[in-house]
Design an enzyme around this catalytic site. Structure first.
Site, PDB file in Angstrom:
ATOM      1  N   GLY A  81      56.854  38.764 -38.108  1.00 34.97           N
ATOM      2  CA  GLY A  81      57.739  38.035 -38.455  1.00 34.97           C
ATOM      3  C   GLY A  81      59.012  37.486 -37.429  1.00 34.97           C
ATOM      4  O   GLY A  81      59.836  37.282 -38.027  1.00 34.97           O
ATOM      5  N   ALA A 141      62.230  35.844 -38.741  1.00 32.71           N
ATOM      6  CA  ALA A 141      63.580  36.461 -38.588  1.00 32.71           C
ATOM      7  C   ALA A 141      64.512  35.319 -37.675  1.00 32.71           C
ATOM      8  O   ALA A 141      65.591  35.111 -38.144  1.00 32.71           O
ATOM      9  CB  ALA A 141      63.445  37.745 -37.467  1.00 32.71           C
ATOM     10  N   ASP A 180      57.267  36.608 -45.518  1.00 32.28           N
ATOM     11  CA  ASP A 180      57.905  37.034 -44.513  1.00 32.28           C
ATOM     12  C   ASP A 180      59.491  37.132 -44.523  1.00 32.28           C
ATOM     13  O   ASP A 180      60.383  37.857 -44.576  1.00 32.28           O
ATOM     14  CB  ASP A 180      57.292  36.401 -43.197  1.00 32.28           C
ATOM     15  CG  ASP A 180      56.206  36.819 -42.737  1.00 32.28           C
ATOM     16  OD1 ASP A 180      55.533  37.488 -43.338  1.00 32.28           O
ATOM     17  OD2 ASP A 180      55.781  36.578 -41.521  1.00 32.28           O
ATOM     18  N   SER A 205      59.171  34.509 -36.239  1.00 33.29           N
ATOM     19  CA  SER A 205      59.505  33.239 -36.511  1.00 33.29           C
ATOM     20  C   SER A 205      60.587  33.181 -37.885  1.00 33.29           C
ATOM     21  O   SER A 205      61.699  32.427 -38.039  1.00 33.29           O
ATOM     22  CB  SER A 205      58.562  32.165 -36.752  1.00 33.29           C
ATOM     23  OG  SER A 205      57.757  32.464 -37.887  1.00 33.29           O
TER      24      SER A 205
HETATM   25  O1  PMV Z   1      52.843  35.444 -39.791  1.00 29.94           O
HETATM   26  P1  PMV Z   1      52.521  36.641 -40.022  1.00 29.94           P
HETATM   27  O2  PMV Z   1      51.364  37.123 -39.019  1.00 29.94           O
HETATM   28  O3  PMV Z   1      53.448  37.624 -40.363  1.00 29.94           O
HETATM   29  O4  PMV Z   1      51.361  36.689 -41.187  1.00 29.94           O
HETATM   30  C1  PMV Z   1      51.996  36.182 -42.801  1.00 29.94           C
HETATM   31  C2  PMV Z   1      51.312  36.801 -43.860  1.00 29.94           C
HETATM   32  C3  PMV Z   1      50.109  35.757 -44.307  1.00 29.94           C
HETATM   33  O5  PMV Z   1      49.931  36.229 -45.518  1.00 29.94           O
HETATM   34  C4  PMV Z   1      49.066  35.914 -43.453  1.00 29.94           C
HETATM   35  C5  PMV Z   1      50.597  34.259 -44.536  1.00 29.94           C
HETATM   36  C6  PMV Z   1      51.460  34.173 -45.415  1.00 29.94           C
HETATM   37  O6  PMV Z   1      52.043  32.935 -45.474  1.00 29.94           O
HETATM   38  O7  PMV Z   1      51.776  35.094 -46.310  1.00 29.94           O
END
Ligand code: PMV
Length: 271
Positions: free
Chosen positions: A92, A96, A137, A94
């Protein structure tokens, strides 16, 4: 100085993009941003770790969007950015950064907003980094703690016992956008099959919430293993992530899975 923690996803990544639930939690790694008066003509970003600054034009877009969200006064600021959230690893970074930037402007102008308002603004910044994120996120990061997230709505999850995770780092992933697109391609090619994988992920996410609430850590671990296997069948694991999970289980972890987009990144192990 404003801060925002990174996050891990305990269950439900990828399925969450299609409206299924996910469980996520903030971690003790953070992005810190100090906003101060800029004496130049334009706002500037200073990255205390050079790795963060990759993709300069992205930050032009971030600045333009921040200005829309918080006004022209953003252009009068200079931002010092420091982070110990590794980038490109599903932790997370980006999201954060998005939340910390917003908080730093509010902090400088001594204003407050609710976590929900901060999350809504962070969604706009996250779109620059990730196209069309589910919101899990930055919602988790803006609200902090252990969160149940579905279709833009969140609910705190109460845990009967503390959940302790170890994060095992693999190679950086190829970007959330690419991993999300690969699942989209699979979904379009084989909708029945992918929908049934999502439904299994949904069932285990509900089961995990229940196990967390009653403090059944053994069950939480087993559900993490199941979630990893389902992510593997979605095609987002890698031999390295599978090996890291196996290694963690052999060392006695109750369960292990990749976290975030996959295609690289890291593994979380419940210890
Ligand atoms: O950006 P990450 O690697 O934390 O992935 C986010 C989670 C996903 O489900 C893959 C994408 C989303 O938008 O929820």
């Amino acid at each position: 100085m404003a801060n925002a923690f990174g996050k891990i996803i305990l269950a439900g990544e990828h399925a969450v993009v299609y409206g299924y639930p996910a469980i996520a939690q903030t971690i003790n790694k953070e992005v810190s941003v100090r906003a101060s008066q800029s004496f130049g003509k334009k706002a500037t970003f200073h990255f205390l770790q050079p790795a963060l600054s990759s993709g300069g034009e992205i930050f032009d877009q971030v600045l333009a969007r921040l200005t829309v969200l918080l006004g022209d006064r953003v252009q009068k600021l200079s931002f010092d950015i420091e982070s110990n959230v590794p980038g490109g690893c599903g932790l997370g970074s980006s999201a954060a950064l998005s939340v910390a930037l917003i908080r730093s402007v509010l902090d400088f102008y001594e204003e407050t907003r609710t976590s929900g308002e901060v999350a809504a603004m962070a969604m706009d910044l996250e779109k620059i980094f990730h196209g069309n994120p589910s919101g899990v996120d930055h919602t988790t990061i803006a609200h902090e703690g252990l969160i149940w997230f579905q279709k833009g709505k969140l609910e705190p999850v109460l845990s009967a016992k503390p959940l302790k995770f170890e994060i095992l780092m693999g190679s950086p992933h190829r970007g959330t956008l690419k991993a999300v697109q690969s699942v989209r391609d699979f979904y379009e090619a084989e909708p029945m099959r992918v929908r049934s994988i999502f439904e299994e992920i949904e069932a285990l996410t509900y089961a995990m919430r229940k196990a967390i609430k009653i403090g059944d850590l053994k069950q939480v671990g087993l559900l993490m293993n199941q979630n990893h296997a389902l992510l593997k069948s979605l095609g987002v694991s890698t031999p390295e992530l599978d090996a890291l999970c196996e290694q963690a289980r052999q060392k006695g972890a109750l369960g292990a899975k990749l976290t975030g987009a996959g295609g690289g990144g890291c593994v979380i192990a419940l210890v």
